[in-house]
Design a protein around this motif. Structure first.
Motif, PDB file in Angstrom:
ATOM      1  N   GLY A  14     -13.510   3.801  -0.200  1.00 19.71           N
ATOM      2  CA  GLY A  14     -13.552   3.213   1.137  1.00 19.71           C
ATOM      3  C   GLY A  14     -12.746   4.050   2.101  1.00 19.71           C
TER       4      GLY A  14
ATOM      5  N   VAL B  85      -5.043   2.590  -2.807  1.00 15.85           N
ATOM      6  CA  VAL B  85      -4.847   4.013  -3.107  1.00 15.85           C
ATOM      7  C   VAL B  85      -4.841   4.875  -1.849  1.00 15.85           C
ATOM      8  CG1 VAL B  85      -5.747   3.859  -5.444  1.00 15.85           C
ATOM      9  CG2 VAL B  85      -7.331   4.264  -3.560  1.00 15.85           C
ATOM     10  N   THR B  86      -4.770   4.220  -0.672  1.00 17.65           N
ATOM     11  CA  THR B  86      -4.722   4.963   0.591  1.00 17.65           C
ATOM     12  C   THR B  86      -3.540   4.475   1.412  1.00 17.65           C
ATOM     13  OG1 THR B  86      -6.209   3.309   1.524  1.00 17.65           O
ATOM     14  CG2 THR B  86      -7.214   5.371   0.772  1.00 17.65           C
ATOM     15  N   ALA B  87      -2.991   5.371   2.239  1.00 19.32           N
ATOM     16  CA  ALA B  87      -1.888   5.001   3.120  1.00 19.32           C
ATOM     17  C   ALA B  87      -2.454   4.453   4.423  1.00 19.32           C
ATOM     18  CB  ALA B  87      -1.011   6.220   3.390  1.00 19.32           C
ATOM     19  N   GLY B  88      -1.809   3.447   4.993  1.00 22.20           N
ATOM     20  CA  GLY B  88      -2.270   2.852   6.244  1.00 22.20           C
ATOM     21  C   GLY B  88      -1.979   3.741   7.434  1.00 22.20           C
TER      22      GLY B  88
ATOM     23  N   ARG C  41     -13.102  -0.524 -10.954  1.00 21.52           N
ATOM     24  CA  ARG C  41     -12.978  -0.345  -9.516  1.00 21.52           C
ATOM     25  C   ARG C  41     -11.604  -0.787  -9.022  1.00 21.52           C
ATOM     26  NH1 ARG C  41     -14.905  -0.539  -4.227  1.00 21.52           N
ATOM     27  NH2 ARG C  41     -13.807  -2.439  -3.659  1.00 21.52           N
TER      28      ARG C  41
ATOM     29  N   ALA D   9     -11.605   7.170  -3.183  1.00 23.39           N
ATOM     30  CA  ALA D   9     -10.850   5.943  -2.925  1.00 23.39           C
ATOM     31  C   ALA D   9     -11.771   4.732  -2.854  1.00 23.39           C
ATOM     32  CB  ALA D   9     -10.059   6.077  -1.621  1.00 23.39           C
TER      33      ALA D   9
ATOM     34  N   MET E 245     -10.213   3.792   3.996  1.00 27.28           N
ATOM     35  CA  MET E 245      -9.014   3.057   4.398  1.00 27.28           C
ATOM     36  C   MET E 245      -7.800   3.963   4.635  1.00 27.28           C
ATOM     37  SD  MET E 245      -9.575  -0.042   5.045  1.00 27.28           S
ATOM     38  CE  MET E 245      -7.948  -0.795   5.047  1.00 27.28           C
ATOM     39  N   GLU E 246      -7.929   5.261   4.381  1.00 27.74           N
ATOM     40  CA  GLU E 246      -6.809   6.157   4.704  1.00 27.74           C
ATOM     41  C   GLU E 246      -6.616   6.132   6.220  1.00 27.74           C
ATOM     42  OE1 GLU E 246      -4.915   7.756   2.449  1.00 27.74           O
ATOM     43  OE2 GLU E 246      -3.609   8.619   3.973  1.00 27.74           O
ATOM     44  N   GLY E 247      -5.377   5.857   6.649  1.00 23.09           N
ATOM     45  CA  GLY E 247      -5.109   5.803   8.088  1.00 23.09           C
ATOM     46  C   GLY E 247      -5.626   4.549   8.767  1.00 23.09           C
ATOM     47  N   LYS E 248      -5.931   3.509   7.983  1.00 28.09           N
ATOM     48  CA  LYS E 248      -6.329   2.231   8.588  1.00 28.09           C
ATOM     49  C   LYS E 248      -5.457   1.115   8.028  1.00 28.09           C
ATOM     50  CE  LYS E 248     -11.128   3.312   9.575  1.00 28.09           C
ATOM     51  NZ  LYS E 248     -11.192   4.565   8.779  1.00 28.09           N
ATOM     52  N   GLU E 249      -5.188   0.105   8.853  1.00 25.44           N
ATOM     53  CA  GLU E 249      -4.366  -1.017   8.435  1.00 25.44           C
ATOM     54  C   GLU E 249      -5.221  -2.080   7.759  1.00 25.44           C
ATOM     55  OE1 GLU E 249      -1.208   0.622   9.004  1.00 25.44           O
ATOM     56  OE2 GLU E 249      -0.530  -1.368   9.639  1.00 25.44           O
ATOM     57  N   ALA E 250      -4.639  -2.748   6.753  1.00 20.90           N
ATOM     58  CA  ALA E 250      -5.402  -3.739   5.990  1.00 20.90           C
ATOM     59  C   ALA E 250      -5.873  -4.886   6.876  1.00 20.90           C
ATOM     60  CB  ALA E 250      -4.552  -4.279   4.833  1.00 20.90           C
TER      61      ALA E 250
ATOM     62  N   VAL F 247      -5.057  10.492  -4.093  1.00 16.19           N
ATOM     63  CA  VAL F 247      -5.841   9.287  -4.405  1.00 16.19           C
ATOM     64  C   VAL F 247      -6.079   9.196  -5.906  1.00 16.19           C
ATOM     65  CG1 VAL F 247      -8.125   8.211  -4.150  1.00 16.19           C
ATOM     66  CG2 VAL F 247      -6.945   9.098  -2.132  1.00 16.19           C
TER      67      VAL F 247
ATOM     68  N   ILE G 208      -1.944  -6.344   1.954  1.00 15.16           N
ATOM     69  CA  ILE G 208      -2.882  -5.714   1.023  1.00 15.16           C
ATOM     70  C   ILE G 208      -4.151  -6.569   1.017  1.00 15.16           C
ATOM     71  CG2 ILE G 208      -1.182  -4.572  -0.448  1.00 15.16           C
ATOM     72  CD1 ILE G 208      -1.288  -6.939  -2.333  1.00 15.16           C
ATOM     73  N   SER G 209      -5.243  -6.012   0.497  1.00 18.14           N
ATOM     74  CA  SER G 209      -6.477  -6.779   0.441  1.00 18.14           C
ATOM     75  C   SER G 209      -6.344  -7.868  -0.614  1.00 18.14           C
ATOM     76  CB  SER G 209      -7.660  -5.866   0.116  1.00 18.14           C
ATOM     77  OG  SER G 209      -7.519  -5.356  -1.195  1.00 18.14           O
TER      78      SER G 209
ATOM     79  N   ALA H 148      -9.860   0.061  -2.168  1.00 16.69           N
ATOM     80  CA  ALA H 148      -9.504   1.280  -1.435  1.00 16.69           C
ATOM     81  C   ALA H 148      -8.104   1.194  -0.828  1.00 16.69           C
ATOM     82  CB  ALA H 148     -10.539   1.553  -0.354  1.00 16.69           C
ATOM     83  N   ASP H 149      -7.718   0.005  -0.374  1.00 14.66           N
ATOM     84  CA  ASP H 149      -6.413  -0.095   0.300  1.00 14.66           C
ATOM     85  C   ASP H 149      -5.257   0.179  -0.658  1.00 14.66           C
ATOM     86  OD1 ASP H 149      -7.093  -2.888  -0.756  1.00 14.66           O
ATOM     87  OD2 ASP H 149      -4.978  -3.108  -0.215  1.00 14.66           O
TER      88      ASP H 149
ATOM     89  N   ARG I  42       0.841  -1.200   0.000  1.00 19.62           N
ATOM     90  CA  ARG I  42       0.000   0.000   0.000  1.00 19.62           C
ATOM     91  C   ARG I  42       0.875   1.248   0.000  1.00 19.62           C
ATOM     92  NH1 ARG I  42      -4.047  -0.081   4.823  1.00 19.62           N
ATOM     93  NH2 ARG I  42      -4.889   1.628   3.595  1.00 19.62           N
TER      94      ARG I  42
ATOM     95  N   LEU J 267      -4.889   6.213  -8.297  1.00 20.93           N
ATOM     96  CA  LEU J 267      -5.858   5.453  -9.096  1.00 20.93           C
ATOM     97  C   LEU J 267      -5.374   5.333 -10.533  1.00 20.93           C
ATOM     98  CD1 LEU J 267      -9.288   6.917  -7.882  1.00 20.93           C
ATOM     99  CD2 LEU J 267      -8.606   4.501  -7.774  1.00 20.93           C
TER     100      LEU J 267
END
Lengths: 209, 553
Positions: B314, A140-143, A134, B312, B316-321, A116, A151-152, A137-138, A86, A120
């Motif tokens: 969802g 294109v977003t930072a954890g 589609r 995005a 998920m920004e700032g969340k762990e997978a 984002v 990853i998903s 979401a994971d 990610r 994408l």
């Protein structure tokens, strides 16, 4: 008498704190360290992963394998032959273990929206997806930690064709590796299904050998 | 299974586990604080401290000992942070800057664990273990001690004595927190959490990059960080860091550790006042509030409003997978309903309604179920507000647990209710009035106002979580939030101890036909209403300018 009373409490506090520090601040963590090192040394030492299988098993340190990181901590992968982790907000280039953390950008932040959008576009181009398709979401977003090791499952599947092509592997072999690296929810209800990126890339490297 | 259903079942399983464990631990707690016996190790500690464990203290002496101990804690921790460069296991880190060291020393002593530093780039192992983690134990034990002293105010009659602070402190640390933390730490190690004394060293990653591999006594600190509702992360990413919280199992274990003592203390309260139904009523209100927050945050995050989150697909920004939405919103609600402040997701990136909900969860005074001790005494004060309001309706002197609440008591109750909002709202106003503190805001618009409001709400209520975008390591925030934490911890404690002292002096008032029963579901409803109206409305204008304004635009 009244002038010395507060000082007396302070000194009593200092002495009690010192005594409690010996028990709670030294004996406790050192005892736990001892138990951990005996009972679960692999975990206690950071779940290290080596290029040979069974990294935490006996003899792996001196073997032919090279320690490449930790099963738990994400690391950067760039290039078509790798499954990509990610986006990461840890450090300048991401995945800096000395600077864990999130972007802290709000859901309405225009900078985040722009990032984002860019991710994408890149993700779709890299993986040969159509413009409207589609993207999970994971991807294109930072954890939250910047060190997300996973990853998903959908994210891994969408990257599979590209990786198979770059490595000249049969799609079925890559799909199997993805399945092997997938973990479901704990007890069926805790957390989310996910794929460990380092494990998956390592498995592909071993396939080639 | 859908992610939503899994989230519901996870919350239900957590409730079941807490429900099963709270009663036996509560019974144990009640026994620990009524026992006449001292353990050998406790006697040694009393001797070292020059303390007479048989002394029964007035509320003033109890408070003086508590303040003396806390002052000593701040001084020692401050010195520790200033001197760490010359101590073993420093990993090469030098002294923390003065304003930041003061902030950190206050933060850990007040059970807040607000962190304006990042652990992996500022602190060595010794200061984490013997400095910070010791405060994780003792600051939690201080909270438990105050709760027990307040209960004694209700159960004792015709006496001005509330017990012995040192005995309560030492027993809470040694008999309650230490054994549970040790079990928790071992469970976390088996779950995958790091526990060694190694320093960082570079490894070459699989694709040839260089990454630092970290070491540290993480599990031992993680266990007490959650159990003591402290929340200060070993690493900057806190419970989102894979070494602190590697998988959904450890995440669940950490949630359980957080909720254990706050709910068990309510059970102990029921045992000690000799009416278990009183505990049931309080538990019902706490659980309802927490459940409400879980529902609001989870629904909002699954809906993922916001330009960037919609793009995005969802939140998920700032969340762990590995946690996804469900395990993250559950954690966010639990950590703000207690005074924990550990986070496994970035609260700053939460949707407006979810961010507003966790903010309100703290602003209610952290009573769902609240911090170790502070949750219980906070809720008991609100229960006194509830009987007072009910008493006004029927024109009777209010009573709670067989004690009359006269003008003197109600004044203290009112003061308690006013202290924290004053600190929070005044602090926020001052920060927003000046350009310097405003410059620390990361996200523009109402979200930026929420960042500052969140910081002072978190500090004033001793939570410690943050909207992390705010650059809080400035002299202004280090000192202003330090003052907020200090006042937000010790003023309420002084007030409840004074209240307990005045209740203990009274004789018991036998219940009559006109006494409002406080062990019923009806009273739980009244109490819930009081919590939401009295505590909640105080913050409505501020919430309207922050999360609500962001949410409706």
């Amino acid at each position: 008498m009244t002038a010395t009373a507060p000082l007396r409490q302070l000194f009593a506090g200092l002495r009690v704190l010192l005594a409690l520090t010996l028990v709670l601040g030294l004996a406790y963590p050192l005892a736990i360290t001892g138990v951990a090192q005996i009972a679960a040394p692999g975990n206690a030492n950071g779940s290290r992963v080596s290029t040979v299988a069974n990294a935490n098993g006996p003899g792996s340190e001196g073997g032919a394998g090279r320690v490449v990181g930790s099963d738990l901590v994400g690391q950067p992968f760039d290039g078509p032959q790798w499954f990509h982790p990610r986006p990461s907000a840890a450090g300048e280039d991401g995945y800096d273990t000395l600077a864990s953390g999130a972007s802290n950008l709000g859901p309405n932040n225009p900078d985040l929206a722009a990032a984002v959008q860019e991710r994408l576009t890149t993700y779709r181009a890299e993986n040969g997806l159509s413009a409207g398709q589609r993207v999970p979401a994971d991807a294109v977003t930072a954890g939250a930690s910047g060190l997300d090791p996973d990853i998903s499952v959908e994210n891994a599947r969408l990257q599979s064709a590209r990786v198979a092509r770059a490595r000249s592997l049969a799609p079925a072999a890559v799909a199997k590796a993805v399945n092997d690296a997938t973990k479901g929810r704990t007890l069926g209800i805790l957390g989310e299904p996910r794929v460990n990126v380092l494990r998956l890339n390592l498995a592909l490297d071993r396939l080639r050998r | 299974m859908s992610a939503t259903l899994a989230a519901v079942l996870q919350a239900a399983l957590l409730a079941l586990c807490v429900g099963l464990l709270a009663r036996p631990i509560g019974t144990y707690l009640a026994r620990v604080f009524t026992s006449e016996r001292h353990l050998a190790i406790e006697r040694v500690i009393y001797r070292v401290g020059g303390i007479d464990p048989a002394a029964d203290q007035r509320w003033t002496a109890y408070l003086a000992s508590l303040v003396g101990f806390s002052a000593a804690s701040i001084m020692v921790l401050f010195a520790f942070l200033q001197l760490q460069g010359s101590l073993p296991l420093s990993l090469g880190f030098g002294a923390m800057p003065t304003d930041q060291a003061l902030n950190t020393a206050i933060s850990f002593t007040t059970n807040t664990n607000w962190q304006s530093y990042a652990g992996e780039s500022a602190l060595g192992h010794l200061v984490q273990m013997a400095g910070l983690a010791v405060q994780n134990f003792v600051s939690a034990a201080v909270g438990i001690a105050v709760a027990i002293a307040v209960i004694r105010g209700f159960t004792r009659s015709h006496t001005d004595r509330l017990g012995n602070f040192w005995v309560d402190l030492v027993r809470g640390s040694i008999r309650v927190l230490l054994p549970i933390a040790a079990i928790g730490a071992v469970v976390l190690v088996f779950g995958g959490v790091l526990q060694n004394l190694a320093g960082p060293h570079d490894v070459t990653t699989l694709s040839g990059a260089t990454q630092s591999q970290l070491g540290g006594p993480v599990a031992s600190q993680e266990a007490i960080k959650e159990l003591g509702t402290n929340g200060g992360g070993f690493f900057n990413a806190n419970s989102a860091h894979p070494y602190e919280n590697p998988n959904p199992f450890t995440n669940f274990a950490e949630l359980l550790l957080i909720l254990l003592i706050p709910f068990a203390l309510v059970s102990a309260f029921g045992t000690l006042v000799g009416d278990r139904k009183q505990a049931r009523t309080v538990t019902l209100v706490m659980a309802t509030l927490l459940g409400l927050m879980i529902v609001v945050t989870t629904v909002s995050e699954f809906a993922h409003p916001g330009i960037a989150a919609q793009l995005a697909g969802g939140a998920m920004e700032g969340k762990e997978a590995r946690f996804g939405v469900g395990s993250s919103t559950l954690f966010a609600s639990v950590t703000t309903g207690t005074s924990t402040g550990a986070v496994n997701a970035a609260h700053d990136s939460l949707s407006p309604l979810a961010g507003g909900a966790v903010l309100l969860n703290m602003a209610l005074g952290e009573i769902a179920p609240g911090g170790t001790g502070s949750g219980l005494y906070g809720m008991l004060v609100l229960a006194m507000v509830a009987v007072f309001i009910a008493g006004l309706m029927v024109g009777r002197t209010p009573e709670y647990l067989g004690k009359k609440l006269g003008p003197a008591q109600i004044k203290l109750v009112a003061l308690y209710i006013l202290v924290t909002p004053t600190i929070v709202l005044l602090g926020t106003a001052v920060a927003l009035a000046f350009e310097g503190p405003r410059g620390s805001i990361l996200n523009a618009g109402p979200h930026g106002l929420t960042e500052v409001l969140y910081a002072f709400t978190s500090a004033g209520n001793n939570n410690g979580s943050a909207f992390g975008g705010l650059s809080a390591n400035t002299p202004f925030y280090n000192l202003a939030l330090g003052a907020a934490m200090l006042l937000g911890r010790f003023l309420p404690i002084a007030i409840v101890l004074a209240l307990a002292g005045s209740l203990g002096r009274q004789g018991p008032t036998p219940a009559t036909a006109g006494t409002l029963p406080t062990n019923t579901t009806l009273f739980a409803g009244l109490l819930l209403g009081v919590v939401l109206i009295v505590a909640g409305l105080t913050y409505l204008p501020a919430l309207a300018l922050g999360p609500l304004a962001e949410g409706v635009r």
